[in-house]
Design an enzyme around this catalytic site. Structure first.
Site, mmCIF file in Angstrom:
data_model
loop_
_atom_site.group_PDB
_atom_site.id
_atom_site.type_symbol
_atom_site.label_atom_id
_atom_site.label_comp_id
_atom_site.label_asym_id
_atom_site.label_seq_id
_atom_site.Cartn_x
_atom_site.Cartn_y
_atom_site.Cartn_z
ATOM 1 N N GLY A 13 4.009 7.364 3.281
ATOM 2 C CA GLY A 13 5.001 6.619 2.530
ATOM 3 C C GLY A 13 4.759 5.260 1.882
ATOM 4 O O GLY A 13 3.300 5.126 1.769
ATOM 5 N N THR A 14 5.480 4.211 1.535
ATOM 6 C CA THR A 14 5.103 3.111 0.888
ATOM 7 C C THR A 14 5.301 1.939 1.705
ATOM 8 O O THR A 14 6.568 1.697 2.202
ATOM 9 C CB THR A 14 6.009 2.931 -0.427
ATOM 10 O OG1 THR A 14 5.407 4.188 -1.306
ATOM 11 C CG2 THR A 14 5.368 1.806 -1.355
ATOM 12 N N ASP A 33 -4.520 10.170 14.212
ATOM 13 C CA ASP A 33 -5.250 9.785 12.915
ATOM 14 C C ASP A 33 -5.870 8.473 12.955
ATOM 15 O O ASP A 33 -5.745 7.509 12.115
ATOM 16 C CB ASP A 33 -4.166 9.754 11.939
ATOM 17 C CG ASP A 33 -4.423 9.905 10.376
ATOM 18 O OD1 ASP A 33 -3.558 9.604 9.594
ATOM 19 O OD2 ASP A 33 -5.568 10.142 10.220
ATOM 20 N N LYS A 87 8.186 -0.407 5.784
ATOM 21 C CA LYS A 87 7.670 0.937 5.481
ATOM 22 C C LYS A 87 8.711 2.072 5.072
ATOM 23 O O LYS A 87 9.722 2.468 5.866
ATOM 24 C CB LYS A 87 6.867 1.632 6.604
ATOM 25 C CG LYS A 87 6.402 2.869 6.328
ATOM 26 C CD LYS A 87 5.452 3.614 7.536
ATOM 27 C CE LYS A 87 5.128 4.879 7.330
ATOM 28 N NZ LYS A 87 4.375 5.263 8.635
ATOM 29 N N GLY A 104 0.894 -1.128 -0.041
ATOM 30 C CA GLY A 104 0.066 -0.104 0.095
ATOM 31 C C GLY A 104 0.924 1.300 -0.118
ATOM 32 O O GLY A 104 2.100 1.072 0.322
ATOM 33 N N GLN A 105 0.349 2.449 -0.326
ATOM 34 C CA GLN A 105 1.203 3.606 -0.286
ATOM 35 C C GLN A 105 0.080 4.434 0.284
ATOM 36 O O GLN A 105 -1.193 4.861 -0.046
ATOM 37 C CB GLN A 105 1.288 4.215 -1.765
ATOM 38 C CG GLN A 105 2.381 3.050 -2.444
ATOM 39 C CD GLN A 105 2.843 3.644 -3.953
ATOM 40 O OE1 GLN A 105 1.591 3.733 -4.745
ATOM 41 N NE2 GLN A 105 3.923 3.902 -4.362
ATOM 42 N N GLY A 106 0.599 5.860 0.972
ATOM 43 C CA GLY A 106 -0.196 6.876 1.731
ATOM 44 C C GLY A 106 0.854 7.852 1.867
ATOM 45 O O GLY A 106 1.689 8.160 1.230
ATOM 46 N N GLY A 107 0.162 8.920 2.470
ATOM 47 C CA GLY A 107 0.829 10.164 2.732
ATOM 48 C C GLY A 107 2.258 10.206 3.359
ATOM 49 O O GLY A 107 3.031 10.974 3.245
#
Length: 732
Positions: free
Chosen positions: A469-470, A587, A485, A464-467
């Protein structure tokens, strides 16, 4: 030369001369040269080009002749180049400081800009700015308030500092806007909180925003906010003006409540030069100026550019670290570009013999193109000339190759040490070494282990990828499956201080957590351009995918939903109350809840989390989080409490009940907050209309209503009326 004795009749025509001479050419016993008379016009003199500096401590290599800058003070402010102090009322020059005496005998510095005398509060050579007492631009409840116009800096070498100032509007119920020279050109604005939130306002109530670089004039306006709700349309007294960042932080602390109603002036920072990132150093043989305490020195690169180097610290992400052998003790360097009237420097305005590197976002010296290696045919011809020459060439090449390997290995070691330091390795070691029991559980992985585990960061391994990192799926040498990560970094930019802080923050927080419903941190790798974290692998994706994905093989029953909610609540209760240091997640959302092989919940992604001291009840920070899950009270006040996590958990509870996303789409194409839909259905006693069909069919009505009421309490707009996570966990 001045006559010291009365001139008599006999010596009235006596002459004399003065000169500097080289003792190397006059080796007679007599200390002065012989053979010099009044007719002599030239004598041998030695000019030294040696760049050594000899002082009380002996001789040592230095950049060149060093002059201690003539620092001068007026009042409690000390000035350096290019500023000078005069006593005249009307100075001729932009950088001349007027030093006035006050009625009590003290002196106060002033700077005259376009006919306006501004009192100087502070001066900084390293940052290239001067802090002045600037009149408040706009005050909406004062009879003699200003007309909303700022000081006009157009045509001067000054502009309002974009990194040392914040536009702040105090009060409630007002809309503050700022325009540049043309009133039609909007620079920015902000909306103050509604006065219905608190009947009393303080200096901490208001709204800020940043200004663009190069702003020389602005006008400000404050008007009543447009509110279509049924709230009372009240607004308080307040001001809107550009203020120094330090004052903004002081005003927004509740513990430092200040009455601003009688203020007429505020500290404001003006840039007389522009700090720039540049790869420069103090060069030998060049005239160098230093501060009186020798903490920093500078050399001229051109008529408008200086190279400034410091001993002990750099300026955020502007300074570069000098790693060459001849850097000396001044290793943190950056450039200062001196502004000229009406012409302000940008980060791309490099001095001569430098060019802008868009990848490194800095000015770098021009590379000298060296001659290429000899052609292949010439090399073959030389080898054919003689066997001895060819053998010698082969040995030479082998030696050069070996030397290249040694240099390359050494360079890689230094590069890894540089990345380790830049990525916060020393800070991390300092934190973790204070508790050896946690430190022993975290492993420092090597680059080979990480590359082998992720198959050299194969795209097929991306989970997965997010704000932040990957995340890659990997397998260690012992066969254990892990999640790696890799922190996100924008192309062409360094791993910034904010990213380093988030990364180190996540490691430190994870090192203090030991709970079955929180993802376990196994180790990290800091010797790369972007740091990496290694976690235990959680195989069954996220709660978000389970709720909103179509999985007929594994229906999400009411019992599973209730168990997952209870596990999340237990984890948050542990973070808030039972951990060694209280931790706010900041979060919480369904995509940050992972599910293991038995579909047990595990809370993850602590990049924005913060640990809290025992005496603290809240954090005052910039707003961070995910829209749809963010506590509205935190969004208004910038103060994050444990009840903000409770609100986010309440949104996840509603997702489990309804099966809808936090931003739901209903009938029309318009998007509406899931929280608003849920609270409306609870108010109208129509909860069954938005319940997931699986929940309505599987769950007991009594349990569903209890969970819905609990979610409603968690979503209360008043954080003080929300339950704690301990109460939530016990009720579930």
């Amino acid at each position: 030369m001045t006559v010291m004795y009365p001139v008599g009749k006999d010596n009235g025509k006596r002459c004399s001369s003065a000169f500097i001479f080289s003792r190397l050419y006059f080796r007679e016993a007599y200390p002065l040269p012989i053979g010099i008379n009044i007719e002599t016009t030239h004598v041998p003199t030695t000019l030294s080009w040696n760049s050594s500096y000899c002082g009380d401590a002996g001789c040592e290599p230095r950049p060149g002749p060093i002059s201690l800058n003539g620092e001068k003070s007026c009042g409690n402010v000390t000035f350096q180049y290019p500023f000078e102090i005069i006593d005249q009322e009307y100075p001729n020059g932009w950088f001349r400081v007027i030093c006035k005496k006050t009625s009590n005998g003290q002196t106060t510095p002033f700077l005259n800009i376009n006919g306006v005398n501004l009192r100087i509060l502070d001066f900084s050579f390293l940052y290239g700015n001067v802090v002045v007492n600037h009149s408040i631009t706009c005050f909406n409840c004062r009879k003699n308030s200003n007309n909303g116009m700022s000081l006009n800096l157009t045509g001067t070498p000054f502009y309002y500092s974009d990194f040392d100032n914040v536009f702040w509007s105090s009060g409630c119920g007002n809309l503050a806007t700022i325009f540049d020279r043309e009133t039609s050109n909007l620079v920015g604005g902000c909306l103050q909180p509604s006065c219905t939130i608190s009947k009393e306002t303080s200096s901490a109530t208001g709204c800020p925003f940043n200004i663009p670089r190069g702003l020389t004039f602005f006008s400000t306006n404050m008007s009543g906010r447009v509110d279509s709700s049924n709230y009372s349309r009240k607004r308080s007294c307040g001001f809107a003006s550009l203020i120094k960042s330090d004052l903004y932080f002081d005003l927004t602390l509740e513990s430092n409540d200040v009455d601003v109603n009688n203020w007429t002036y505020v500290p404001t920072s003006l840039q007389w030069s522009t700090p720039m990132s540049g790869l420069c150093r103090l060069r030998q043989g060049i005239n160098t100026s230093c501060s009186s305490d020798r903490e920093y020195c500078w050399q001229s690169l051109s008529s408008t550019h200086l190279c400034v180097c410091n001993k002990k610290f750099g300026i955020s992400d502007i300074s570069t670290y000098c790693e060459e052998e001849n850097c000396g003790i001044y290793v943190y360097c950056h450039m200062l570009c001196l502004n000229t009237p009406g012409n302000y420097c940008s980060s791309r305005d490099c001095p001569p013999e430098y060019k802008y590197n868009s990848a490194g976002v800095r000015c770098e010296p021009d590379e000298i193109v060296s001659k290429g290696p000899p052609k292949t045919m010439q090399s073959l011809t030389i080898i054919i000339i003689g066997c001895s020459t060819s053998i010698g060439t082969i040995f030479l090449l082998l030696g050069l190759w070996k030397m290249y390997e040694v240099v390359k290995k050494r360079r890689n070691i230094l590069l890894k040490q540089k990345y380790f330091k830049r990525n916060g390795g020393l800070l991390l070691q300092q934190h973790l070494s204070s508790n050896t029991s946690y430190f022993e559980t975290i492993k420092m992985f090597t680059s080979k282990e990480i590359e082998k585990a992720t198959d050299y960061y194969n795209e097929n391994r991306i989970l997965g990828q997010g704000g932040q990192g990957t995340v890659y799926k990997g397998m260690l040498t012992d066969g254990s499956i892990v999640a790696v990560k890799k922190s996100r970094m924008e192309e062409g930019k360094k791993f910034g201080e904010k990213k380093v802080e988030q990364f180190i923050n996540e490691v430190i927080i994870f090192s203090q957590i030991n709970h079955r419903n929180v993802v376990k941190l196994l180790g990290c790798y800091l010797e790369a351009q972007t740091p990496l974290l290694v976690y235990e692998f959680i195989p069954n994706g996220t709660l978000y995918d389970l709720i909103h994905g179509q999985n007929e093989e594994l229906p999400l029953t009411w019992e599973m939903r209730l168990r997952i909610a209870t596990e999340i609540a237990n984890a948050l209760f542990y973070l808030h109350s039972a951990a060694s240091v209280s931790i706010y997640h900041r979060d919480i959302k369904s995509s940050n809840i992972l599910l293991d092989e038995k579909y047990k919940a595990k809370v993850s992604d602590f990049g924005t989390s913060r640990s809290i001291g025992l005496e603290q009840t809240h954090l005052t920070t910039q707003v961070q989080g995910t829209f749809g899950y963010m506590d509205p009270e935190y969004f208004r006040s910038n103060q994050f409490t444990e009840k903000s996590d409770v609100y986010s958990f309440g949104v996840v509870l509603v997702e489990l009940l309804t099966g809808e996303k936090s931003i739901a789409s209903k009938q029309s194409d318009e998007e509406i907050s899931l929280v608003s839909l849920f609270l409306l259905s609870m108010q109208e006693n129509s909860l069954s209309d938005i319940l997931d069909s699986k929940v309505a069919n599987d769950g007991l009505e009594k349990e569903i209503i209890a969970v819905a009421n609990l979610a409603k309490r968690c979503l209360n707009l008043n954080g003080k009326k929300r339950p704690t996570m301990k109460q939530v966990a016990m009720e579930l």
